[in-house]
Design an enzyme around this catalytic site. Structure first.
Site, PDB file in Angstrom:
ATOM      1  N   LYS A 119      10.125  -2.265   1.068  1.00  0.00           N
ATOM      2  CA  LYS A 119      11.232  -2.334   2.024  1.00  0.00           C
ATOM      3  C   LYS A 119      11.282  -3.725   2.671  1.00  0.00           C
ATOM      4  CE  LYS A 119      11.704   1.786   0.583  1.00  0.00           C
ATOM      5  NZ  LYS A 119      10.557   2.618   0.618  1.00  0.00           N
ATOM      6  N   ASP A 179       2.970   5.352   9.771  1.00  0.00           N
ATOM      7  CA  ASP A 179       3.814   4.659   8.805  1.00  0.00           C
ATOM      8  C   ASP A 179       4.702   3.707   9.603  1.00  0.00           C
ATOM      9  OD1 ASP A 179       5.872   3.899   7.036  1.00  0.00           O
ATOM     10  OD2 ASP A 179       5.543   5.685   5.813  1.00  0.00           O
ATOM     11  N   ARG A 194      -8.351  -4.830 -12.042  1.00  0.00           N
ATOM     12  CA  ARG A 194      -8.268  -3.558 -11.296  1.00  0.00           C
ATOM     13  C   ARG A 194      -9.231  -3.558 -10.109  1.00  0.00           C
ATOM     14  NH1 ARG A 194     -10.932   0.801 -12.627  1.00  0.00           N
ATOM     15  NH2 ARG A 194     -10.921   0.398 -14.868  1.00  0.00           N
ATOM     16  N   TYR A 203       9.202  10.422   5.879  1.00  0.00           N
ATOM     17  CA  TYR A 203       9.873  10.100   4.610  1.00  0.00           C
ATOM     18  C   TYR A 203       9.697  11.303   3.666  1.00  0.00           C
ATOM     19  CZ  TYR A 203      10.285   8.355  -0.126  1.00  0.00           C
ATOM     20  OH  TYR A 203      10.610   8.230  -1.449  1.00  0.00           O
TER      21      TYR A 203
HETATM   22  C1  LIG Z   1       8.860   5.329   5.615  1.00  0.00           C
HETATM   23  C2  LIG Z   1       8.477   5.294   4.167  1.00  0.00           C
HETATM   24  N1  LIG Z   1       7.181   5.424   3.821  1.00  0.00           N
HETATM   25  C3  LIG Z   1       6.789   5.414   2.531  1.00  0.00           C
HETATM   26  C4  LIG Z   1       7.699   5.278   1.515  1.00  0.00           C
HETATM   27  C5  LIG Z   1       7.242   5.275   0.073  1.00  0.00           C
HETATM   28  O1  LIG Z   1       7.266   3.976  -0.418  1.00  0.00           O
HETATM   29  P1  LIG Z   1       7.503   3.594  -1.976  1.00  0.00           P
HETATM   30  O2  LIG Z   1       8.889   3.973  -2.310  1.00  0.00           O
HETATM   31  O3  LIG Z   1       7.225   2.132  -1.971  1.00  0.00           O
HETATM   32  O4  LIG Z   1       6.501   4.358  -2.763  1.00  0.00           O
HETATM   33  C6  LIG Z   1       9.051   5.137   1.822  1.00  0.00           C
HETATM   34  C7  LIG Z   1      10.053   4.997   0.748  1.00  0.00           C
HETATM   35  O5  LIG Z   1      11.235   5.123   0.961  1.00  0.00           O
HETATM   36  C8  LIG Z   1       9.451   5.152   3.187  1.00  0.00           C
HETATM   37  O6  LIG Z   1      10.735   5.027   3.544  1.00  0.00           O
END
Ligand SMILES: Cc1ncc(COP(=O)(O)O)c(C=O)c1O
Length: 407
Positions: free
Chosen positions: A206, A181, A61, A116
């Site tokens: 992704k 992001d 961890r 998101y």
């Molecule tokens: C632009 C974006 N940021 C963050 C996330 C969150 O990621 P996770 O699903 O890996 O927790 C997503 C998930 O779809 C996303 O599309």
């Protein structure tokens, strides 16, 4: 510094030759022998204070060498001195909010929609003890107060591909750190830290992993900001599993090729969708008028492989007719994925806020994969044209059988 494709292939692999291996070892140890306990104590102290590594990992961890190699590779691609990986993209967003707002006692966030849906929901929910003001990209400065610990933006934004000028937001934020992001653009197309972003966040689930088989998140940033993120990770336990670290590290090697290939197909599909009578608005940064500020070519090296479009008829009916494109949330995989944001990824965003931020109820989001463009077009065209093969649907649905009861 090496060029992008070279960095993608070789990043985070400096120690492999000395280890005498070609592929990075997956270190699954949860604990590490500490014959000299006082020395182990120093290592623990060091890691608990946010160090990137210590004489011993002590406990997984606190540190994991497989995950650390992925972090090093991602930092090299983003042009930052460090990166900190987490068990999911949402764990990464949470850690940034905790480090920037909760730890510093500045419990206010300014965010630009759309985001998101999960991030939007996290920021609106108050769960982390922070309050969020949503502002448009040109009004960020007006929303910042002495209590603001973080500004949160996405560009291109999920799901409608809105672009914003990162440097302009950073200038408005003043001393307040900005989190960008970068999941949609990937480090192949955009490096937000070069425009002043403090935190560059990815859902590694992704494009970084790229094959739809690993959940993870990562934040690229300067070492001074990485320390507090590692501390949060140790305390909350939001760690990335080493197998996930291995898979995302492996994914980075082909990331430039995957993104470039999918992007070429997306440009082609965007133009065809734009001309199709079954679509309304088509959003892709390659389309005329989609990038009024001229950010593609300056801030962003290409338009990317995500696109969105509204449908003339019920979007659910269009999705139901698709035979090749995978109807699923998530994105950035080798296969093309489609989803209905109002029903799924952005379901928890209040309808009015969603509509006001340019995400209509009939918008579909398409993550373009690596298939042949003509096969994708055949599928999209027939689905949008209503050429549903009813017999096919009936026969495929009648194939489904309830599993026999087990005894
Ligand atoms: C632009 C974006 N940021 C963050 C996330 C969150 O990621 P996770 O699903 O890996 O927790 C997503 C998930 O779809 C996303 O599309």
């Amino acid at each position: 510094m090496k060029r992008l494709r070279t960095t993608a292939v070789h990043g985070g692999r400096d120690d492999l030759a000395d280890l005498g291996v070609h592929a990075p070892p997956i270190d699954l140890s949860t604990t590490y022998p500490i014959p000299d306990q006082p020395e182990g104590g120093h290592a623990l102290q060091h890691l608990a204070e946010g160090a990137a590594h210590a004489a011993s990992p002590v406990y997984s961890r606190l540190h994991n060498p497989t995950v650390a190699r992925f972090e090093q590779a991602l930092a090299a691609l983003e042009g930052t001195s460090a990166a900190v990986a987490f068990g999911s993209g949402m764990a990464a967003v949470t850690a940034v909010v905790q480090a920037a707002c909760v730890v510093t006692g500045k419990p206010h966030v300014v965010a630009v929609r759309p985001l998101y849906g999960g991030t939007d929901h996290l920021l609106s929910s108050g769960l982390l003890g922070v309050r969020t003001t949503y502002a448009t990209a040109d009004r960020v400065a007006d929303a910042v107060t002495p209590q603001t610990g973080l500004v949160v933006v996405e560009t291109p934004a999920n799901p409608n591909l809105d672009l914003l000028d990162i440097a302009a937001v950073v200038a408005q934020a003043g001393d307040v750190p900005v989190m960008v992001d970068n999941t949609f653009a990937t480090p192949v197309l955009q490096n937000p830290a070069a425009f002043g972003a403090t935190y560059v966040l990815h859902s590694g689930t992704k494009y970084l992993g790229g094959h739809g088989d690993v959940l993870g998140g990562v934040v690229a940033c300067a070492e001074e900001h990485a320390g507090p993120l590692r501390q949060v990770r140790i305390i909350t336990g939001a760690v990335l599993h080493p197998l996930g670290g291995y898979l995302m590290h492996r994914g980075l090697a082909t990331l430039p090729l995957r993104v470039e290939a999918a992007q070429r197909t997306a440009v082609d599909l965007a133009a065809r969708l734009d001309a199709h009578p079954g679509t309304g608005l088509v959003r892709h940064p390659s389309l005329p008028g989609a990038d009024p500020a001229g950010l593609v070519g300056t801030q962003q090296r290409g338009p990317g492989a995500m696109l969105a479009f509204t449908t003339r008829e019920d979007p659910a009916a269009v999705v139901r007719r698709l035979r090749l494109v995978t109807p699923a949330v998530s994105l950035g995989s080798v296969d093309t994925l489609i989803e209905h944001p109002a029903a799924l990824t952005h379901r928890l965003v209040p309808d009015t806020a969603r509509e006001e931020s340019g995400v209509p109820a009939n918008l579909l989001r398409l993550s373009v994969g690596l298939e042949d463009v003509e096969d994708l077009w055949d599928d999209l065209d027939q689905a949008l044209s209503g050429h549903c093969e009813e017999d096919y649907i009936k026969s495929s649905s009648s194939d489904f059988r309830e599993p026999a009861a087990s005894h």
